[in-house]
Design a protein around this motif. Structure first.
Motif, PDB file in Angstrom:
ATOM      1  N   VAL A  37       0.841  -1.201   0.000  1.00  0.00           N
ATOM      2  CA  VAL A  37       0.000   0.000   0.000  1.00  0.00           C
ATOM      3  C   VAL A  37       0.873   1.247   0.000  1.00  0.00           C
ATOM      4  O   VAL A  37       0.616   2.199  -0.723  1.00  0.00           O
ATOM      5  CB  VAL A  37      -0.967   0.001   1.202  1.00  0.00           C
ATOM      6  N   SER A  92     -17.157  -0.051   4.064  1.00  0.00           N
ATOM      7  CA  SER A  92     -16.391  -1.006   3.264  1.00  0.00           C
ATOM      8  C   SER A  92     -17.295  -2.104   2.708  1.00  0.00           C
ATOM      9  O   SER A  92     -17.077  -2.580   1.592  1.00  0.00           O
ATOM     10  CB  SER A  92     -15.247  -1.605   4.074  1.00  0.00           C
ATOM     11  N   VAL A 114      -8.454  -5.239   0.719  1.00  0.00           N
ATOM     12  CA  VAL A 114      -7.822  -4.095   0.053  1.00  0.00           C
ATOM     13  C   VAL A 114      -8.240  -2.789   0.714  1.00  0.00           C
ATOM     14  O   VAL A 114      -7.402  -1.942   1.034  1.00  0.00           O
ATOM     15  CB  VAL A 114      -8.181  -4.066  -1.447  1.00  0.00           C
ATOM     16  N   LEU A 115      -9.539  -2.619   0.928  1.00  0.00           N
ATOM     17  CA  LEU A 115     -10.028  -1.384   1.546  1.00  0.00           C
ATOM     18  C   LEU A 115      -9.452  -1.205   2.942  1.00  0.00           C
ATOM     19  O   LEU A 115      -9.110  -0.093   3.347  1.00  0.00           O
ATOM     20  CB  LEU A 115     -11.558  -1.382   1.601  1.00  0.00           C
ATOM     21  N   CYS A 118      -5.697  -0.282   2.779  1.00  0.00           N
ATOM     22  CA  CYS A 118      -5.519   1.077   2.260  1.00  0.00           C
ATOM     23  C   CYS A 118      -5.954   2.138   3.269  1.00  0.00           C
ATOM     24  O   CYS A 118      -5.820   3.334   3.006  1.00  0.00           O
ATOM     25  CB  CYS A 118      -6.243   1.245   0.927  1.00  0.00           C
ATOM     26  N   SER A 150      -4.620   6.830  -0.092  1.00  0.00           N
ATOM     27  CA  SER A 150      -5.480   5.656   0.095  1.00  0.00           C
ATOM     28  C   SER A 150      -6.291   5.360  -1.161  1.00  0.00           C
ATOM     29  O   SER A 150      -6.400   4.205  -1.584  1.00  0.00           O
ATOM     30  CB  SER A 150      -6.424   5.868   1.281  1.00  0.00           C
ATOM     31  N   THR A 151      -6.856   6.398  -1.750  1.00  0.00           N
ATOM     32  CA  THR A 151      -7.653   6.208  -2.959  1.00  0.00           C
ATOM     33  C   THR A 151      -6.789   5.706  -4.101  1.00  0.00           C
ATOM     34  O   THR A 151      -7.170   4.782  -4.824  1.00  0.00           O
ATOM     35  CB  THR A 151      -8.360   7.521  -3.350  1.00  0.00           C
ATOM     36  N   SER A 154      -5.737   1.998  -3.470  1.00  0.00           N
ATOM     37  CA  SER A 154      -6.823   1.048  -3.700  1.00  0.00           C
ATOM     38  C   SER A 154      -7.165   0.959  -5.186  1.00  0.00           C
ATOM     39  O   SER A 154      -7.511  -0.113  -5.684  1.00  0.00           O
ATOM     40  CB  SER A 154      -8.051   1.415  -2.881  1.00  0.00           C
ATOM     41  N   ILE A 174     -15.103   4.170  -3.759  1.00  0.00           N
ATOM     42  CA  ILE A 174     -13.934   3.961  -2.907  1.00  0.00           C
ATOM     43  C   ILE A 174     -13.381   5.313  -2.463  1.00  0.00           C
ATOM     44  O   ILE A 174     -13.062   5.511  -1.293  1.00  0.00           O
ATOM     45  CB  ILE A 174     -12.863   3.122  -3.630  1.00  0.00           C
ATOM     46  N   TYR A 178     -13.065   6.781   1.436  1.00  0.00           N
ATOM     47  CA  TYR A 178     -11.874   7.339   2.074  1.00  0.00           C
ATOM     48  C   TYR A 178     -12.044   8.821   2.395  1.00  0.00           C
ATOM     49  O   TYR A 178     -11.484   9.312   3.370  1.00  0.00           O
ATOM     50  CB  TYR A 178     -10.632   7.104   1.216  1.00  0.00           C
TER      51      TYR A 178
END
Length: 189
Positions: A37, A92, A114-115, A118, A150-151, A154, A174, A178
Motif C-alpha cells: 500500500v 467497506s 484491500v479497503l 488502504c 489511500s484512494t 486502492s 472507494i 476514504y
C-alpha cells in the motif's frame, strides 16, 4: 488448515505449528501488505489472492482508538469508537458490494482486505492529527494527503480486477469512502 503462502509456494499444514510461528507469519503478511500500500505499486493483484482480515481489523481498531483518544469527555470516547468502527465496517461493505455488482473479479473478502489495508495512510494521518494543534487547517493537510494516497493505492489494487469501462464506477465510491474517513479525522468525530 493450510497457511496462505505467496503464489507458487507449496501449501503447508499449520495445525501442528506453535502459536508464536502462526502469529509471526501473520504479522509478516500484514507488514508485506502495508508495504504494498505504501509503495503505490499497481501490479499487486497476485497479493490479493492471499487475503486476510487481521490487518484490516487492526487498522480499523487503531483508527477508532486514535479518534476516541482525541475526545475529552469519557462518554464521547465510546460513542466515537463505535461510530468509527461501524462507519468503516458498513462503508467497506457497501463499497465491496458495489464492486461485486459491477462485475469485479475479486471475492468479497479480497475487496474488504484491500479497503482495510488502504486505511493505513489514514491511520498515519490520524496519529499525526493527534499531536498537531487543534486548528482544522493543520489537520486538513495530512488528511488530504492520506485521502489521495489511500484512494490511489486502492485504485491500483482494483485496476486489474474490473473491466476498464466500469473502473470509474468502482473507484468513485472507494474515493467517497476514504473521503468520509478523512472527514472524520479533520472534524474530530
Amino acid at each position: 488448515v493450510f497457511s496462505s503462502m505467496p503464489a507458487g509456494m507449496p501449501m503447508t499444514a499449520t495445525l501442528d505449528e506453535p502459536i508464536s510461528e502462526t502469529v509471526l507469519r501473520d504479522l509478516k503478511a500484514i507488514g508485506r501488505k502495508i508495504k504494498l500500500v505504501m509503495g503505490l505499486k499497481s501490479d499487486n493483484y497476485n497479493e490479493l489472492r492471499n487475503w486476510d482480515l487481521w490487518g484490516p481489523l487492526i487498522l480499523c481498531l487503531f483508527l477508532a482508538i486514535i479518534l476516541g483518544l482525541s475526545k475529552k469527555a469519557h462518554d464521547e470516547k465510546g460513542q466515537t469508537f463505535a461510530g468509527v468502527f461501524t462507519g468503516v465496517s458498513v462503508g467497506s461493505t457497501v463499497v465491496t458490494l458495489n464492486a461485486q455488482f459491477l462485475g469485479g473479479h475479486l471475492s468479497f473478502f479480497q475487496i474488504v482486505c484491500v479497503l482495510g489495508y488502504c486505511l493505513f495512510p489514514l491511520c498515519a494521518a490520524a496519529t499525526l492529527c493527534l499531536i498537531l494543534p487543534e486548528r482544522m487547517i493543520w489537520k486538513m493537510i495530512p488528511c488530504l494527503a492520506a485521502f489521495v494516497w489511500s484512494t490511489y493505492a486502492s485504485r491500483g489494487f482494483v485496476h486489474g480486477a474490473v473491466r476498464e469501462e466500469r473502473r470509474a464506477l468502482v473507484v468513485y465510491p472507494i474515493g467517497l469512502f476514504y473521503f468520509f474517513v478523512a472527514w472524520m479525522l479533520v472534524a474530530g468525530i
